[in-house]
Design an enzyme around this catalytic site. Structure first.
Site, mmCIF file in Angstrom:
data_model
loop_
_atom_site.group_PDB
_atom_site.id
_atom_site.type_symbol
_atom_site.label_atom_id
_atom_site.label_comp_id
_atom_site.label_asym_id
_atom_site.label_seq_id
_atom_site.Cartn_x
_atom_site.Cartn_y
_atom_site.Cartn_z
ATOM 1 N N ALA A 197 36.910 -11.137 3.275
ATOM 2 C CA ALA A 197 38.050 -11.180 4.201
ATOM 3 C C ALA A 197 39.382 -10.854 3.528
ATOM 4 O O ALA A 197 40.366 -10.624 4.218
ATOM 5 C CB ALA A 197 38.128 -12.559 4.849
ATOM 6 N N TYR A 198 39.434 -10.840 2.209
ATOM 7 C CA TYR A 198 40.703 -10.570 1.526
ATOM 8 C C TYR A 198 40.989 -9.076 1.563
ATOM 9 O O TYR A 198 40.213 -8.271 1.046
ATOM 10 C CB TYR A 198 40.668 -11.039 0.074
ATOM 11 C CG TYR A 198 40.487 -12.526 -0.127
ATOM 12 C CD1 TYR A 198 40.571 -13.425 0.924
ATOM 13 C CD2 TYR A 198 40.221 -13.026 -1.383
ATOM 14 C CE1 TYR A 198 40.396 -14.781 0.716
ATOM 15 C CE2 TYR A 198 40.051 -14.389 -1.596
ATOM 16 C CZ TYR A 198 40.142 -15.261 -0.545
ATOM 17 O OH TYR A 198 39.962 -16.605 -0.760
ATOM 18 N N GLN A 199 42.067 -8.720 2.176
ATOM 19 C CA GLN A 199 42.501 -7.322 2.280
ATOM 20 C C GLN A 199 41.408 -6.442 2.907
ATOM 21 O O GLN A 199 41.217 -5.295 2.512
ATOM 22 C CB GLN A 199 42.912 -6.765 0.926
ATOM 23 C CG GLN A 199 44.062 -7.510 0.285
ATOM 24 C CD GLN A 199 44.274 -7.081 -1.148
ATOM 25 O OE1 GLN A 199 43.348 -7.141 -1.968
ATOM 26 N NE2 GLN A 199 45.481 -6.655 -1.457
#
Length: 169
Positions: free
Chosen positions: A18-20
């Protein structure tokens, strides 16, 4: 940043699908590959199913997300695979993610399995009793230093053999 962190002694690199929108996994994986240090570091990532945790296909969705993570990381396994944002007991008990985690550990694609949470006081006691997870990634910082319920949950979980990693420090 990753190169410099490694140079000064950092050996645990944490990321998430989900990060970036997956780009963070790509950057972490690319740098670890470029530096040739995969066997010298601990890499962890997280799978977040959002509102699909109780979907009948949650196991498959979890596995698909993780397979995409491995591709972005350019790795055949991670050292820690977290079930991301487990903030309710229902999430902690959700069958699909638990089944996927157990399978991925058995298959060697995840050396250790765990969960991340911002509600450790609530979920750690049950996780410690269950004995299923190897590690918990827990929000913990100086503003929580007098939260006796949290401190007791952390202590009991550690005594039960559940590894604790602090986040949001």
């Amino acid at each position: 940043l990753i190169r410099r962190a490694y140079e000064v002694g950092v050996r645990h690199f944490d990321t998430a699908a989900a990060y970036q929108r997956g780009r963070n996994e790509e950057m972490v994986g690319s740098m670890i590959q470029e530096m040739g240090v995969r066997n010298s570091v601990i890499v962890s990532t997280k799978v977040w199913l959002r509102d699909q945790v109780r979907d009948p296909k949650a196991r498959d969705l979890f596995r698909q997300s993780f397979e995409s993570s491995l591709k972005r990381l350019r790795m055949d396994h991670v050292d820690i695979l977290y079930y991301h944002l487990v903030d309710t007991l229902e999430d902690l008990r959700a069958e699909g993610p638990l089944q996927a985690l157990a399978e991925l550990k058995k298959e060697g694609q995840a050396r250790s399995i765990g969960f991340s949470t911002h509600r450790a006081s609530l979920v750690l006691p049950e996780a410690a009793k269950a004995g299923f997870f190897d590690v918990a990634l827990v929000a913990f910082n100086y503003t929580m230093a007098s939260d006796q319920m949290l401190l007791e949950a952390l202590d009991n979980a550690a005594r039960a053999g559940l590894g604790i990693v602090a986040m949001k420090t």
